[in-house]
Design a protein around this motif. Structure first.
Motif, PDB file in Angstrom:
ATOM      1  N   UNK A 195     -40.266  65.989-123.063  1.00 26.83           N
ATOM      2  CA  UNK A 195     -39.114  66.643-122.433  1.00 26.83           C
ATOM      3  C   UNK A 195     -39.264  66.675-120.913  1.00 26.83           C
ATOM      4  N   UNK A 196     -40.497  66.917-120.444  1.00 23.81           N
ATOM      5  CA  UNK A 196     -40.749  66.920-118.995  1.00 23.81           C
ATOM      6  C   UNK A 196     -40.466  65.545-118.392  1.00 23.81           C
ATOM      7  N   UNK A 197     -40.919  64.502-119.073  1.00 22.53           N
ATOM      8  CA  UNK A 197     -40.711  63.135-118.578  1.00 22.53           C
ATOM      9  C   UNK A 197     -39.215  62.809-118.530  1.00 22.53           C
ATOM     10  N   UNK A 203     -36.717  62.027-115.322  1.00 21.51           N
ATOM     11  CA  UNK A 203     -35.890  60.816-115.255  1.00 21.51           C
ATOM     12  C   UNK A 203     -34.401  61.145-115.114  1.00 21.51           C
ATOM     13  N   UNK A 204     -34.076  62.437-115.167  1.00 25.56           N
ATOM     14  CA  UNK A 204     -32.681  62.844-115.038  1.00 25.56           C
ATOM     15  C   UNK A 204     -31.878  62.724-116.315  1.00 25.56           C
ATOM     16  N   UNK A 207     -27.689  56.894-113.907  1.00 25.75           N
ATOM     17  CA  UNK A 207     -27.775  56.470-112.515  1.00 25.75           C
ATOM     18  C   UNK A 207     -29.084  55.709-112.331  1.00 25.75           C
ATOM     19  N   UNK A 208     -30.106  56.407-111.809  1.00 19.29           N
ATOM     20  CA  UNK A 208     -31.407  55.777-111.616  1.00 19.29           C
ATOM     21  C   UNK A 208     -32.471  56.557-112.386  1.00 19.29           C
ATOM     22  N   UNK A 211     -40.271  61.356-109.181  1.00 17.04           N
ATOM     23  CA  UNK A 211     -40.888  62.370-110.045  1.00 17.04           C
ATOM     24  C   UNK A 211     -41.384  61.755-111.358  1.00 17.04           C
ATOM     25  N   UNK A 212     -40.552  60.884-111.943  1.00 12.90           N
ATOM     26  CA  UNK A 212     -40.944  60.222-113.189  1.00 12.90           C
ATOM     27  C   UNK A 212     -42.090  59.242-112.948  1.00 12.90           C
ATOM     28  N   UNK A 213     -42.070  58.586-111.795  1.00  8.10           N
ATOM     29  CA  UNK A 213     -43.148  57.640-111.445  1.00  8.10           C
ATOM     30  C   UNK A 213     -44.497  58.351-111.417  1.00  8.10           C
TER      31      UNK A 213
END
Length: 291
Positions: free
Chosen positions: A91-93, A97-98, A243-244, A249-251
Motif C-alpha cells: 500500500x505504501x508503494x 506511485x500515486x 499520470x506518472x 518517492x516510489x524510486x
C-alpha cells in the motif's frame, strides 16, 4: 473509449507471493509478493494501455456476509506472516506511485470493484478487472473484462458456487450438488429463480430432491456468492487518472527494496519526466527576468 484498470489487491498480492520465490532485502524484509505484484501491474498496464488505475483491498472488519452467515470464510487459514508484512508495504508503494487505494468497511474488495466497474461502464468507460478470483467472472459484461492471470489451459470456466458451494469461502451450497450438476442447471435455466420455477422438470431426481429440501441454503449461498454492485463507495476518476507512476518517492522504495530491474525502470521514468522543460522557464523580457 478511455480505459480503467481495477486491481483486486489482496488477490494479486497473494498470487504473486506464491508465484515468486522467497526474496528479502538487506534489512531482512520479505519482498517477493511486492516484486511479483509490480511485475504483474506493469505487464497489464503495458498491454491494456490504461488511462486510469485503482487498487481495492479487503479490510479485517467483518462484512455484511459475515452478518448473514457467521461461518463465512471461517475455514480460511491465516495469512502467512511473510505475506502479511508485505500488505502495508504494498500500500505504501502504491501510494508513493500515486495510485488510489480503495477500501470500505463492511464490504469486500470484490464489492468495491463490482460497484465501480458497473458505475464507470455506464459513464462510457472500458473497464478491465485484474484478479485471481474466479468469483469476479460474474461481473463480465459489455465493456467490463475480467483478467485472470494464468487462466487454466487458456480457457474460462463457469463456477456456480451458490449451488455447489465454495470451500475457499466456506459457502455451504446445496448438499449433493457438485460442479457438473450445478453447471448443467445454470446452463439450462440461467439463474436460481428460474430453476425453482421449473423445479418439477429438474433432473436428475437427486438434484431435484436436494433443491426442494435445501432452498434456504441455495438462497443463502446465492446471497453470499453474489458480488454487491451498489456499495456506498466514494471514487473519483480524476484521482485514478494515470499520470506518472515513476515518482521520486516510489524510486526510493525500489532502491530500499533492492528491486534493481524495477528501480532502473523508475530511474529512467524520472529522467524522462524531469527534462530541461521541467527545470527551466523561458522568459522573453527583462521585467520577467527581474521577477
Amino acid at each position: 473509449m478511455e480505459k480503467l484498470v481495477l486491481i483486486d489487491g489482496h488477490s494479486i498480492l497473494n498470487r504473486a507471493f506464491y508465484g515468486v520465490p522467497n526474496l528479502t532485502n538487506s534489512e531482512g524484509l520479505h519482498t517477493n509478493a511486492v516484486y511479483g505484484f509490480l511485475n504483474i501491474l506493469f505487464k497489464v498496464l503495458d498491454e491494456e494501455k490504461a488511462d486510469y488505475l485503482a487498487v481495492a483491498f479487503d479490510l479485517k472488519a467483518p462484512t455484511f456476509r459475515h452478518k448473514m452467515f457467521d461461518a463465512y470464510k471461517g475455514t480460511r487459514k491465516p495469512m502467512p506472516e511473510e505475506l502479511h508484512e508485505q500488505v502495508p508495504l504494498m500500500k505504501e508503494v502504491l501510494t508513493a506511485m500515486g495510485v488510489p487505494i480503495l477500501t470500505k468497511e463492511g464490504y469486500e474488495a470484490d464489492d468495491i470493484l463490482g460497484t465501480i466497474a458497473k458505475r464507470e461502464q455506464k459513464d462510457g468507460y472500458e473497464v478491465t478487472i485484474l484478479s485471481g478470483d474466479r468469483d469476479l467472472l460474474q461481473l463480465s459484461d459489455t465493456h467490463i473484462r475480467i483478467c485472470l492471470p494464468k487462466t487454466s489451459r487458456g480457457t474460462t470456466e463457469v463456477h456456480n458456487y451458490y449451488l455447489m458451494g465454495d470451500q475457499s469461502d466456506n459457502i455451504p451450497g446445496v448438499p449433493s450438488i457438485g460442479e457438473k450438476t450445478a453447471t448443467n442447471l445454470i446452463v439450462q435455466y440461467q439463474n436460481l429463480e428460474n430453476i425453482y420455477t421449473h423445479l418439477d422438470e429438474v433432473k436428475p431426481p437427486r438434484a431435484k430432491k436436494a433443491l426442494e429440501e435445501h432452498r434456504d441454503l441455495a438462497e443463502l449461498s446465492l446471497k453470499l456468492a453474489r458480488i454487491c454492485v451498489d456499495a456506498p463507495i466514494e471514487f473519483s476518476m480524476a484521482d485514478a487518472k494515470l499520470e506518472n507512476l515513476y515518482t521520486p518517492e516510489a524510486y526510493e522504495y525500489m532502491k530500499r527494496l533492492e528491486f534493481k530491474s524495477i528501480a532502473a525502470r523508475f530511474g529512467e521514468g524520472i529522467r524522462n519526466e524531469s527534462g530541461p522543460e521541467k527545470q527551466f522557464v523561458l522568459v522573453e523580457d527583462f521585467s520577467e527576468a527581474d521577477a
